[in-house]
Design a protein around this motif. Structure first.
Motif, PDB file in Angstrom:
ATOM      1  N   ARG A  10       0.581  -4.232 -60.254  1.00 41.66           N
ATOM      2  CA  ARG A  10       0.735  -4.877 -61.551  1.00 41.66           C
ATOM      3  C   ARG A  10       1.427  -4.006 -62.602  1.00 41.66           C
ATOM      4  NH1 ARG A  10      -4.652  -3.612 -61.060  1.00 41.66           N
ATOM      5  NH2 ARG A  10      -5.499  -2.159 -62.621  1.00 41.66           N
ATOM      6  N   ASP A  11       1.425  -2.663 -62.393  1.00 40.36           N
ATOM      7  CA  ASP A  11       2.044  -1.804 -63.393  1.00 40.36           C
ATOM      8  C   ASP A  11       2.368  -0.453 -62.783  1.00 40.36           C
ATOM      9  OD1 ASP A  11      -0.369  -0.331 -63.321  1.00 40.36           O
ATOM     10  OD2 ASP A  11      -1.210  -1.473 -64.993  1.00 40.36           O
ATOM     11  N   GLU A  12       2.926   0.439 -63.601  1.00 43.84           N
ATOM     12  CA  GLU A  12       3.370   1.738 -63.103  1.00 43.84           C
ATOM     13  C   GLU A  12       2.208   2.634 -62.690  1.00 43.84           C
ATOM     14  OE1 GLU A  12       6.054   3.528 -65.900  1.00 43.84           O
ATOM     15  OE2 GLU A  12       7.019   1.601 -66.281  1.00 43.84           O
ATOM     16  N   THR A  13       1.105   2.511 -63.377  1.00 42.20           N
ATOM     17  CA  THR A  13      -0.045   3.330 -63.022  1.00 42.20           C
ATOM     18  C   THR A  13      -0.542   2.981 -61.627  1.00 42.20           C
ATOM     19  OG1 THR A  13      -0.712   3.544 -65.338  1.00 42.20           O
ATOM     20  CG2 THR A  13      -2.397   3.969 -63.675  1.00 42.20           C
ATOM     21  N   GLU A  14      -0.643   1.689 -61.343  1.00 39.37           N
ATOM     22  CA  GLU A  14      -1.073   1.262 -60.010  1.00 39.37           C
ATOM     23  C   GLU A  14      -0.030   1.634 -58.959  1.00 39.37           C
ATOM     24  OE1 GLU A  14      -2.600  -2.685 -57.545  1.00 39.37           O
ATOM     25  OE2 GLU A  14      -1.966  -2.883 -59.643  1.00 39.37           O
ATOM     26  N   LEU A  15       1.256   1.555 -59.328  1.00 41.15           N
ATOM     27  CA  LEU A  15       2.310   1.957 -58.398  1.00 41.15           C
ATOM     28  C   LEU A  15       2.162   3.427 -58.030  1.00 41.15           C
ATOM     29  CD1 LEU A  15       5.010   1.393 -56.891  1.00 41.15           C
ATOM     30  CD2 LEU A  15       6.183   2.078 -59.000  1.00 41.15           C
ATOM     31  N   ALA A  16       1.930   4.276 -59.030  1.00 45.11           N
ATOM     32  CA  ALA A  16       1.774   5.703 -58.770  1.00 45.11           C
ATOM     33  C   ALA A  16       0.544   5.972 -57.909  1.00 45.11           C
ATOM     34  CB  ALA A  16       1.674   6.468 -60.086  1.00 45.11           C
ATOM     35  N   THR A  17      -0.531   5.206 -58.138  1.00 44.92           N
ATOM     36  CA  THR A  17      -1.765   5.410 -57.387  1.00 44.92           C
ATOM     37  C   THR A  17      -1.628   4.969 -55.937  1.00 44.92           C
ATOM     38  OG1 THR A  17      -3.102   5.113 -59.382  1.00 44.92           O
ATOM     39  CG2 THR A  17      -4.220   4.817 -57.263  1.00 44.92           C
ATOM     40  N   ARG A  18      -1.022   3.800 -55.733  1.00 46.64           N
ATOM     41  CA  ARG A  18      -0.985   3.215 -54.395  1.00 46.64           C
ATOM     42  C   ARG A  18       0.230   3.623 -53.582  1.00 46.64           C
ATOM     43  NH1 ARG A  18      -2.443  -3.063 -54.460  1.00 46.64           N
ATOM     44  NH2 ARG A  18      -2.517  -2.574 -52.224  1.00 46.64           N
ATOM     45  N   ALA A  19       1.338   3.972 -54.282  1.00 47.77           N
ATOM     46  CA  ALA A  19       2.570   4.275 -53.544  1.00 47.77           C
ATOM     47  C   ALA A  19       3.197   5.600 -53.930  1.00 47.77           C
ATOM     48  CB  ALA A  19       3.591   3.146 -53.759  1.00 47.77           C
ATOM     49  N   ARG A 108      12.951   2.720 -44.936  1.00 52.07           N
ATOM     50  CA  ARG A 108      11.706   2.278 -44.320  1.00 52.07           C
ATOM     51  C   ARG A 108      10.739   1.693 -45.331  1.00 52.07           C
ATOM     52  NH1 ARG A 108       7.975   6.038 -45.680  1.00 52.07           N
ATOM     53  NH2 ARG A 108       8.745   8.136 -46.181  1.00 52.07           N
ATOM     54  N   VAL A 109      10.907   2.063 -46.597  1.00 49.70           N
ATOM     55  CA  VAL A 109      10.066   1.534 -47.672  1.00 49.70           C
ATOM     56  C   VAL A 109      10.970   1.163 -48.848  1.00 49.70           C
ATOM     57  CG1 VAL A 109       8.179   1.973 -49.281  1.00 49.70           C
ATOM     58  CG2 VAL A 109       8.131   2.993 -47.003  1.00 49.70           C
ATOM     59  N   MET A 110      10.718   0.007 -49.442  1.00 45.21           N
ATOM     60  CA  MET A 110      11.517  -0.428 -50.587  1.00 45.21           C
ATOM     61  C   MET A 110      10.587  -0.851 -51.724  1.00 45.21           C
ATOM     62  SD  MET A 110      14.501  -3.369 -50.742  1.00 45.21           S
ATOM     63  CE  MET A 110      13.432  -4.718 -50.177  1.00 45.21           C
ATOM     64  N   ILE A 111      10.964  -0.452 -52.944  1.00 41.59           N
ATOM     65  CA  ILE A 111      10.216  -0.820 -54.141  1.00 41.59           C
ATOM     66  C   ILE A 111      11.157  -1.585 -55.057  1.00 41.59           C
ATOM     67  CG2 ILE A 111       8.886   0.011 -56.117  1.00 41.59           C
ATOM     68  CD1 ILE A 111       8.392   2.599 -54.461  1.00 41.59           C
ATOM     69  N   LEU A 112      10.779  -2.823 -55.384  1.00 36.66           N
ATOM     70  CA  LEU A 112      11.567  -3.652 -56.284  1.00 36.66           C
ATOM     71  C   LEU A 112      10.821  -3.794 -57.605  1.00 36.66           C
ATOM     72  CD1 LEU A 112      12.652  -6.554 -53.875  1.00 36.66           C
ATOM     73  CD2 LEU A 112      14.084  -4.688 -54.709  1.00 36.66           C
ATOM     74  N   ALA A 113      11.495  -3.506 -58.701  1.00 35.71           N
ATOM     75  CA  ALA A 113      10.881  -3.634 -60.023  1.00 35.71           C
ATOM     76  C   ALA A 113      11.124  -5.031 -60.572  1.00 35.71           C
ATOM     77  CB  ALA A 113      11.455  -2.591 -60.973  1.00 35.71           C
ATOM     78  N   ASP A 114      10.110  -5.602 -61.195  1.00 38.86           N
ATOM     79  CA  ASP A 114      10.280  -6.884 -61.875  1.00 38.86           C
ATOM     80  C   ASP A 114      11.196  -6.715 -63.073  1.00 38.86           C
ATOM     81  OD1 ASP A 114       8.520  -7.926 -60.067  1.00 38.86           O
ATOM     82  OD2 ASP A 114       6.831  -8.074 -61.473  1.00 38.86           O
ATOM     83  N   PRO A 115      11.789  -7.804 -63.564  1.00 41.33           N
ATOM     84  CA  PRO A 115      12.551  -7.712 -64.813  1.00 41.33           C
ATOM     85  C   PRO A 115      11.676  -7.211 -65.947  1.00 41.33           C
ATOM     86  CG  PRO A 115      12.960  -9.798 -63.699  1.00 41.33           C
ATOM     87  CD  PRO A 115      11.814  -9.153 -62.981  1.00 41.33           C
ATOM     88  N   VAL A 116      12.316  -6.580 -66.933  1.00 47.89           N
ATOM     89  CA  VAL A 116      11.582  -6.038 -68.075  1.00 47.89           C
ATOM     90  C   VAL A 116      11.083  -7.175 -68.959  1.00 47.89           C
ATOM     91  CG1 VAL A 116      11.700  -4.564 -70.104  1.00 47.89           C
ATOM     92  CG2 VAL A 116      12.953  -3.935 -68.039  1.00 47.89           C
ATOM     93  N   THR A 117       9.812  -7.129 -69.322  1.00 49.25           N
ATOM     94  CA  THR A 117       9.229  -8.092 -70.260  1.00 49.25           C
ATOM     95  C   THR A 117       8.412  -7.316 -71.275  1.00 49.25           C
ATOM     96  OG1 THR A 117       7.161  -8.418 -69.041  1.00 49.25           O
ATOM     97  CG2 THR A 117       9.042  -9.772 -68.372  1.00 49.25           C
ATOM     98  N   ALA A 118       7.812  -8.057 -72.188  1.00 49.19           N
ATOM     99  CA  ALA A 118       6.959  -7.424 -73.187  1.00 49.19           C
ATOM    100  C   ALA A 118       5.670  -6.910 -72.558  1.00 49.19           C
ATOM    101  CB  ALA A 118       6.636  -8.413 -74.305  1.00 49.19           C
ATOM    102  N   LEU A 119       5.332  -7.428 -71.360  1.00 49.73           N
ATOM    103  CA  LEU A 119       4.121  -7.017 -70.676  1.00 49.73           C
ATOM    104  C   LEU A 119       4.419  -5.847 -69.751  1.00 49.73           C
ATOM    105  CD1 LEU A 119       2.865 -10.609 -69.750  1.00 49.73           C
ATOM    106  CD2 LEU A 119       2.212  -9.215 -71.733  1.00 49.73           C
ATOM    107  N   GLU A 120       3.394  -5.351 -69.085  1.00 55.80           N
ATOM    108  CA  GLU A 120       3.587  -4.285 -68.113  1.00 55.80           C
ATOM    109  C   GLU A 120       4.517  -4.779 -67.013  1.00 55.80           C
ATOM    110  OE1 GLU A 120       2.877  -1.241 -67.767  1.00 55.80           O
ATOM    111  OE2 GLU A 120       1.159  -0.710 -69.027  1.00 55.80           O
ATOM    112  N   ARG A 121       5.377  -3.886 -66.516  1.00 56.08           N
ATOM    113  CA  ARG A 121       6.292  -4.258 -65.440  1.00 56.08           C
ATOM    114  C   ARG A 121       5.587  -4.150 -64.093  1.00 56.08           C
ATOM    115  NH1 ARG A 121      12.109  -1.384 -64.503  1.00 56.08           N
ATOM    116  NH2 ARG A 121      12.705  -2.830 -66.130  1.00 56.08           N
ATOM    117  N   GLY A 122       5.711  -5.212 -63.302  1.00 62.08           N
ATOM    118  CA  GLY A 122       5.134  -5.216 -61.972  1.00 62.08           C
ATOM    119  C   GLY A 122       6.138  -4.748 -60.931  1.00 62.08           C
ATOM    120  N   PHE A 123       5.660  -4.458 -59.722  1.00 58.93           N
ATOM    121  CA  PHE A 123       6.513  -3.969 -58.647  1.00 58.93           C
ATOM    122  C   PHE A 123       6.109  -4.610 -57.329  1.00 58.93           C
ATOM    123  CE2 PHE A 123       6.304  -0.744 -61.902  1.00 58.93           C
ATOM    124  CZ  PHE A 123       7.601  -0.271 -62.011  1.00 58.93           C
ATOM    125  N   THR A 124       7.102  -4.757 -56.455  1.00 57.91           N
ATOM    126  CA  THR A 124       6.858  -5.191 -55.088  1.00 57.91           C
ATOM    127  C   THR A 124       7.204  -4.038 -54.163  1.00 57.91           C
ATOM    128  OG1 THR A 124       7.388  -7.502 -55.588  1.00 57.91           O
ATOM    129  CG2 THR A 124       7.498  -6.830 -53.285  1.00 57.91           C
TER     130      THR A 124
END
Length: 221
Positions: A10-19, A108-124
């Motif tokens: 859901r956001d950069e903090t979770e991205l850093a934690t999980r990936a 082998r691994v790809m990270i796609l960033a969601d478009p920028v919005t006023a909310l936290e940016r999500g990632f796939t």
């Protein structure tokens, strides 16, 4: 991650934690395509990833960074690109917009960033070869048509001599015309004439615009 897994964070903090560990495991190639280095806007996250990238470069990993001209629109963005290039990363600039800001690690691994919005940016985050192959093919085509950072900055780049660079520095410091003229050892009239000539050279309507254009073109160093 298991084979062909797709996860959402859901956001950069979770991205850093999980990936975040993935950035430390780069074996051969790291590819980043972004409109601006501020994809990693949280200072602690960006600093952590940046440190891992420096380690990877030292170990011989190929790092390719593809940006749009937006990345050169401000001083922090330009500084980041110059620093990465100085460390040995391959940096290119493309005129085409990038639909997604993307990171690919060893294909082998790809990270796609969601478009920028006023909310936290999500990632796939995905390891799906089918998804990765399509994005890699697109980025490879854009990469081949993009210019190196040096070539992009040289394009239509006006020649600014040492005296004009001194004027640019005076403008950047916000010096009055009188103070700047004294520093440069010229008359006030001569200084103002040279400022006018510099604005014309940089095709700028104001001193602020001239400074911004000079910075974007890397003429202030």
């Amino acid at each position: 991650m298991t084979s062909e897994q797709v996860i959402r964070v859901r956001d950069e903090t979770e991205l850093a934690t999980r990936a975040g560990h993935l950035f430390a495991g780069v074996g051969a190639e790291f590819v980043c395509a972004a409109n601006h280095p501020d994809t990693w806007s949280r200072p602690n996250v960006r600093a952590s990833i940046g440190g891992r990238m420096r380690d990877s470069l030292a170990e011989g990993v190929v790092i390719r960074k593809l940006y749009t001209p937006t990345a050169l629109a401000d001083e922090p963005g330009r500084r980041h690109l110059f620093e990465m290039a100085a460390m040995g990363a391959q940096v290119r600039v493309c005129d085409a917009p990038l639909p997604h800001e993307t990171i690919i690690i060893d294909r082998r691994v790809m990270i796609l960033a969601d478009p920028v919005t006023a909310l936290e940016r999500g990632f796939t985050v995905t390891t799906s070869p089918a998804l990765m192959d399509g994005v890699c093919a697109l980025l490879d085509a854009v990469w081949e048509s993009a210019e190196t950072l040096d070539a992009y900055l040289r394009r239509d780049r006006p020649h600014v001599d040492a005296g004009q660079k001194a004027i640019l520095r005076a403008l950047a410091e916000g010096l009055t015309d009188e103070t700047a003229a004294r520093r440069l050892g010229v008359s006030l009239r001569t200084y103002r004439r040279r400022v006018a000539e510099l604005l014309a050279l940089l095709e700028s309507d104001s001193r602020f615009q001239a400074g911004a254009r000079a910075g974007k073109l890397g003429l202030t160093g």
